[in-house]
Design a protein around this motif. Structure first.
Motif, mmCIF file in Angstrom:
data_model
loop_
_atom_site.group_PDB
_atom_site.id
_atom_site.type_symbol
_atom_site.label_atom_id
_atom_site.label_comp_id
_atom_site.label_asym_id
_atom_site.label_seq_id
_atom_site.Cartn_x
_atom_site.Cartn_y
_atom_site.Cartn_z
ATOM 1 N N GLU A 188 55.857 -11.434 61.778
ATOM 2 C CA GLU A 188 54.728 -11.624 60.908
ATOM 3 C C GLU A 188 53.723 -12.532 61.395
ATOM 4 O OE1 GLU A 188 54.098 -13.358 56.394
ATOM 5 O OE2 GLU A 188 56.030 -13.077 57.147
ATOM 6 N N TYR A 189 52.439 -12.211 61.593
ATOM 7 C CA TYR A 189 51.263 -13.188 61.862
ATOM 8 C C TYR A 189 50.366 -13.236 60.574
ATOM 9 C CZ TYR A 189 52.777 -11.809 66.607
ATOM 10 O OH TYR A 189 53.594 -11.690 67.544
ATOM 11 N N ASN A 190 49.750 -14.438 60.389
ATOM 12 C CA ASN A 190 48.876 -14.895 59.510
ATOM 13 C C ASN A 190 47.565 -14.885 60.022
ATOM 14 O OD1 ASN A 190 47.492 -15.706 57.170
ATOM 15 N ND2 ASN A 190 48.533 -17.204 56.625
ATOM 16 N N PHE A 191 46.574 -13.846 59.982
ATOM 17 C CA PHE A 191 45.416 -13.613 60.667
ATOM 18 C C PHE A 191 44.332 -14.786 59.971
ATOM 19 C CE2 PHE A 191 47.268 -9.920 62.460
ATOM 20 C CZ PHE A 191 46.844 -9.873 63.543
ATOM 21 N N ARG A 194 40.441 -11.919 68.446
ATOM 22 C CA ARG A 194 41.683 -11.020 67.777
ATOM 23 C C ARG A 194 41.143 -10.896 66.352
ATOM 24 N NH1 ARG A 194 45.882 -15.443 69.876
ATOM 25 N NH2 ARG A 194 44.094 -16.473 68.899
ATOM 26 N N MET A 253 49.037 -13.450 71.097
ATOM 27 C CA MET A 253 48.827 -13.625 69.938
ATOM 28 C C MET A 253 49.354 -15.087 69.519
ATOM 29 S SD MET A 253 48.120 -10.900 68.198
ATOM 30 C CE MET A 253 48.297 -11.382 66.622
ATOM 31 N N ILE A 254 48.894 -15.499 68.093
ATOM 32 C CA ILE A 254 48.926 -16.673 67.590
ATOM 33 C C ILE A 254 50.630 -17.105 67.055
ATOM 34 C CG2 ILE A 254 46.923 -17.247 66.687
ATOM 35 C CD1 ILE A 254 48.024 -16.301 64.022
ATOM 36 N N LYS A 255 50.797 -18.267 66.968
ATOM 37 C CA LYS A 255 52.313 -18.594 66.602
ATOM 38 C C LYS A 255 52.529 -17.734 65.427
ATOM 39 C CE LYS A 255 55.119 -22.172 64.538
ATOM 40 N NZ LYS A 255 55.225 -23.328 64.083
ATOM 41 N N PRO A 256 53.942 -17.076 65.317
ATOM 42 C CA PRO A 256 54.284 -16.197 63.994
ATOM 43 C C PRO A 256 54.619 -17.203 62.875
ATOM 44 C CG PRO A 256 55.386 -15.496 66.093
ATOM 45 C CD PRO A 256 54.826 -16.948 66.459
ATOM 46 N N GLU A 257 54.232 -16.342 61.952
ATOM 47 C CA GLU A 257 54.822 -17.061 60.611
ATOM 48 C C GLU A 257 56.211 -16.922 60.373
ATOM 49 O OE1 GLU A 257 52.821 -18.677 57.768
ATOM 50 O OE2 GLU A 257 51.692 -18.727 59.521
#
Length: 222
Positions: free
Chosen positions: A95-98, A107, A172-176
Motif C-alpha cells: 500500500e502506498y499513499n500518493f 510519479r 516508489m516511496i516508503k509503503p504505508e
C-alpha cells in the motif's frame, strides 16, 4: 512494459490512414507522419510496404515496448485481484499513499485512473498535423482498457518517451503497509517481510476470509 501484461489489448490504439487529410493523400506519407512522431523520441527505420500493410501492429509494437507502466488498485480486499495478481492469495500487496507526494513529483503527475470503455482508442486526430508531438496520445492508450477489467479499479503511473527511465523501473516511496495473502505460508517470505516492516516501521497485515460473507479483511500481524 505493456507488451508483457496479461491483457492482449493493453495499451493498444488504432490508426486508419484512409481518414487522414494530407496534401497528396498518400498512404505512405500518412504512415511516415506517425514515424516522424516516434523519431522524436527513438530513431526508427523507414517503414516498408510489408510494415505499412500492418501499420497498426507495427506502431503498437513500438509503443508498448517503449512505455514504462506501473499498476495500482484502489482496493486491498478484492478476492479477484488477490487471485489474479498475488499467486492465488499466496503473495502480498503493498500500500502506498500518493497524497504524501509533493504535487511536482513525477510519479504523482503521471498517475492516472484507468478509463474503461467498449472500443480501442483511435488516435487519428493526433496525427492530422505533421508537426504534432502530443505524447499524451500514447499515454491515453495506456490508460484505456475494456470494460471487462472494470472490477480492478486500476490506476497507473505511465512514463512516456520524454522521461529518462533506462532501467524500466519506477522507484516508489516508503509503503504505508504490506498485506500478506490469506494463503501466504512461505516462512522465508514472511520472515523477510516482518523484518523489513519492523526495520522501516511499516504496518504488516494478513488477509483473512470472513466466515459469513464473500469478503477478505486485513488483520494486523504482531
Amino acid at each position: 512494459s505493456p507488451s508483457i501484461f496479461n491483457d492482449p489489448f493493453d495499451s493498444l490504439f488504432s490508426i486508419n490512414p484512409l481518414e487522414f487529410k494530407v496534401k497528396n493523400n498518400s498512404k505512405v506519407n500518412i504512415a511516415q507522419n506517425v514515424i516522424k512522431f516516434f523519431n522524436h523520441f527513438q530513431k526508427l527505420k523507414e517503414i516498408n510496404d510489408r510494415q505499412l500493410d500492418n501499420y497498426n501492429l507495427y506502431f503498437n509494437g513500438i509503443n508498448r515496448n517503449i512505455l514504462t507502466v506501473s499498476c495500482f488498485c484502489e482496493r486491498v480486499d478484492s478476492v479477484l485481484m488477490w487471485s489474479h495478481y498475488a499467486n492465488k492469495h499466496e503473495g502480498f500487496c503493498i500500500e502506498y499513499n500518493f497524497r504524501k507526494m509533493s504535487n511536482d513529483d513525477q510519479r504523482k503527475i503521471f498517475l492516472y485512473p484507468i478509463n474503461y470503455v467498449e472500443t480501442i482508442p483511435n488516435l487519428n486526430s493526433y496525427f492530422n498535423n505533421t508537426e504534432s508531438k502530443n505524447i499524451l496520445s500514447f499515454t491515453f492508450a495506456a490508460i484505456t482498457k475494456a470494460v471487462d477489467w472494470k472490477y480492478e479499479q486500476e490506476w497507473r503511473i505511465v512514463y512516456d518517451f520524454n522521461l529518462e527511465n533506462k532501467s524500466g523501473c519506477i522507484t516508489m516511496i516508503k509503503p504505508e503497509a504490506i498485506y500478506l495473502g490469506s494463503r501466504t505460508n512461505n516462512n522465508k517470505l514472511i520472515e523477510k517481510l516482518q523484518k523489513f516492516c519492523r526495520v522501516n516501521k511499516i504496518k504488516l497485515y494478513k488477509m483473512s476470509m470472513m466466515k459469513d460473507e464473500f469478503k477478505m479483511i486485513p488483520q494486523i500481524v504482531k
